[in-house]
Design a protein around this motif. Sequence first.
Motif, PDB file in Angstrom:
ATOM      1  N   ASP A 129       0.828  -1.210   0.000  1.00  0.00           N
ATOM      2  CA  ASP A 129       0.000   0.000   0.000  1.00  0.00           C
ATOM      3  C   ASP A 129       0.862   1.260   0.000  1.00  0.00           C
ATOM      4  O   ASP A 129       0.556   2.244  -0.691  1.00  0.00           O
ATOM      5  CB  ASP A 129      -0.934   0.010   1.214  1.00  0.00           C
ATOM      6  CG  ASP A 129      -2.019  -1.053   1.119  1.00  0.00           C
ATOM      7  OD1 ASP A 129      -2.282  -1.531   0.002  1.00  0.00           O
ATOM      8  OD2 ASP A 129      -2.593  -1.404   2.167  1.00  0.00           O
ATOM      9  N   CYS A 132       2.536   1.590  -3.485  1.00  0.00           N
ATOM     10  CA  CYS A 132       1.534   1.995  -4.475  1.00  0.00           C
ATOM     11  C   CYS A 132       1.131   3.453  -4.261  1.00  0.00           C
ATOM     12  O   CYS A 132       0.952   4.211  -5.224  1.00  0.00           O
ATOM     13  CB  CYS A 132       0.304   1.091  -4.389  1.00  0.00           C
ATOM     14  SG  CYS A 132       0.564  -0.598  -5.008  1.00  0.00           S
ATOM     15  N   GLY A 133       0.989   3.846  -2.998  1.00  0.00           N
ATOM     16  CA  GLY A 133       0.670   5.234  -2.702  1.00  0.00           C
ATOM     17  C   GLY A 133       1.754   6.177  -3.188  1.00  0.00           C
ATOM     18  O   GLY A 133       1.469   7.276  -3.679  1.00  0.00           O
ATOM     19  N   TYR A 134       3.010   5.762  -3.044  1.00  0.00           N
ATOM     20  CA  TYR A 134       4.112   6.586  -3.530  1.00  0.00           C
ATOM     21  C   TYR A 134       4.038   6.745  -5.045  1.00  0.00           C
ATOM     22  O   TYR A 134       4.216   7.853  -5.577  1.00  0.00           O
ATOM     23  CB  TYR A 134       5.447   5.951  -3.137  1.00  0.00           C
ATOM     24  CG  TYR A 134       6.647   6.723  -3.623  1.00  0.00           C
ATOM     25  CD1 TYR A 134       7.140   7.815  -2.916  1.00  0.00           C
ATOM     26  CD2 TYR A 134       7.286   6.363  -4.810  1.00  0.00           C
ATOM     27  CE1 TYR A 134       8.244   8.523  -3.371  1.00  0.00           C
ATOM     28  CE2 TYR A 134       8.379   7.066  -5.273  1.00  0.00           C
ATOM     29  CZ  TYR A 134       8.850   8.150  -4.553  1.00  0.00           C
ATOM     30  OH  TYR A 134       9.933   8.858  -5.017  1.00  0.00           O
ATOM     31  N   ARG A 136       1.415   6.619  -6.854  1.00  0.00           N
ATOM     32  CA  ARG A 136       0.247   7.438  -7.216  1.00  0.00           C
ATOM     33  C   ARG A 136       0.458   8.916  -6.931  1.00  0.00           C
ATOM     34  O   ARG A 136      -0.296   9.760  -7.423  1.00  0.00           O
ATOM     35  CB  ARG A 136      -0.993   6.963  -6.441  1.00  0.00           C
ATOM     36  CG  ARG A 136      -1.483   5.577  -6.815  1.00  0.00           C
ATOM     37  CD  ARG A 136      -2.924   5.372  -6.341  1.00  0.00           C
ATOM     38  NE  ARG A 136      -3.092   5.677  -4.940  1.00  0.00           N
ATOM     39  CZ  ARG A 136      -2.963   4.810  -3.955  1.00  0.00           C
ATOM     40  NH1 ARG A 136      -2.623   3.547  -4.241  1.00  0.00           N
ATOM     41  NH2 ARG A 136      -3.147   5.159  -2.699  1.00  0.00           N
ATOM     42  N   SER A 137       1.453   9.241  -6.122  1.00  0.00           N
ATOM     43  CA  SER A 137       1.672  10.630  -5.734  1.00  0.00           C
ATOM     44  C   SER A 137       2.331  11.411  -6.869  1.00  0.00           C
ATOM     45  O   SER A 137       2.848  10.840  -7.836  1.00  0.00           O
ATOM     46  CB  SER A 137       2.542  10.695  -4.479  1.00  0.00           C
ATOM     47  OG  SER A 137       3.832  10.173  -4.749  1.00  0.00           O
ATOM     48  N   ASP A 209      -3.319  -1.216  -5.776  1.00  0.00           N
ATOM     49  CA  ASP A 209      -4.113  -0.046  -6.165  1.00  0.00           C
ATOM     50  C   ASP A 209      -3.172   0.991  -6.772  1.00  0.00           C
ATOM     51  O   ASP A 209      -2.490   1.725  -6.063  1.00  0.00           O
ATOM     52  CB  ASP A 209      -4.840   0.522  -4.947  1.00  0.00           C
ATOM     53  CG  ASP A 209      -5.768   1.671  -5.317  1.00  0.00           C
ATOM     54  OD1 ASP A 209      -5.862   2.000  -6.526  1.00  0.00           O
ATOM     55  OD2 ASP A 209      -6.400   2.252  -4.412  1.00  0.00           O
TER      56      ASP A 209
END
Length: 483
Positions: A129, A132-134, A136-137, A209
């Motif tokens: 997570d 993936c968050g990185y 998406r940033s 994600d």
Amino acid sequence: MGGLPLFAAIAIWAVLGIIAFLLAMCWLGRVPFWQLKLDPRKQAENIVKIALTLVGGVGAVAYLVIKYQERQQAGRAEKREKDRTVDTKVQDAINQLGSDKASTRIAGVYALTDIADRYKDSYRQRVVDILCGYLRSDRSSYAPDRSRQPVWDASGHLVESVASDEAVESTILSVMRDRLRKERKDDETGETIVQTVDDDQLWCACTFDLHEATFHEAVDLTYSTFERDAAFYGTKFERNADFRGAHFTGDVDFRGATFAGGAYFDGATFAGGADFGWAHFTGDADFDEATFTRGAYFYGAHFTGDAHFGGATFTGDAHFRGADFAGGAYFGGADFADDAYFDGATFTRGAYFYGADFTGDAHFGGATFTGDAHFGGATFADDAHFDGATFTRGAYFGDAYFADDAHFAGYAYFAGASFTRGVDFSGAEFRASAVFSGIQGPPSFGFEECKFNKISRDAYEWGPIPIPKDNDGLPAGAVWKDF
């Protein structure tokens, strides 16, 4: 007995032990415990022995209960300490990802990977997570002015510098590829997919994600295995996206994704739903030999380059409604086990469906074929719908096989179809009714060795197609056959 006081727990265990003792004596002596009798001569001695046994048993139970609770408390304390240690490591790694130095961010990626590999369990999904968050940033670097403040252009947007995050992105993708490549045998080649990490280090069971992420580097996730849902909707692939041989067990969502380079899904397996609705493929899109077990959704998709679906298998419905094929559309040998929907699709260059197998209904209503339309050798096991379709150039149906109704214009499925050039049905088989009335345009038709079902003689409507007097009510070159 976690919530009970220690004394109550010992008492309960002692009572249970006495009951078990009496039941055992009853079973061994075949006498109810309330009828057990003691020898009067040894009564005192037996009473003492029984009392000592019970006292010793209660003491042993108490000791075991106390040690068990101590062990439980020690385990909980150890877990809390472990959680604090791991949380500290995770936070340190996250801080590294926030560094302005690429080398420090790369170190943070490897630190998180080490946490997932070492502590496993829920930390694996947590690390996925975070990574993936990185991705998406907003990972662009911006040009600073002399005071080290970001520079804004006249339209109010930050001015990007030449610095980028490609090295960190490549590191994350490399880590993901290694931990998503699970050992298995490739269905097409029979070769074994090589696994580079231990089984307990795989991330295949994690949820990914990556919606609306932007990949500046080429994405190589060949032969990856996604056992849960994967989200890529709105994702931008600025270079090649390679998913050849990938296996998607859950649903995969590429809605609105942009593929600026090539999109390679050759031999990929989609066991769940595959949604590519409104996706934009600037380069070639390769889905040759891909397998879509459930629904395949490409509605409104735009293919600027060539679209390759040769030999692909669609077990569920195939939805290409409104799709725009600006390049060549290659579906040769594709197997449509259920209904195929190409209503309103646009084929600017060539449309190649030679040898395709349509087991369900084939819907091409309102489709536009600006280039040649090749359906030679295709099999239509159910209804073929071409109502309102426009064929600007040649339409080739040589050796096609129509097992059910095939309506070309006017009456039903092919109402108002427009053929600008010639139409070739040489060798095709019409085993049910075929309606050609109402066809627009003055094309020439080829029916050499075309076979029509003799039983359905009265069900054929020829419309503008000339019928010679000497060919038994059939177009020139066609023959009757009793199917």
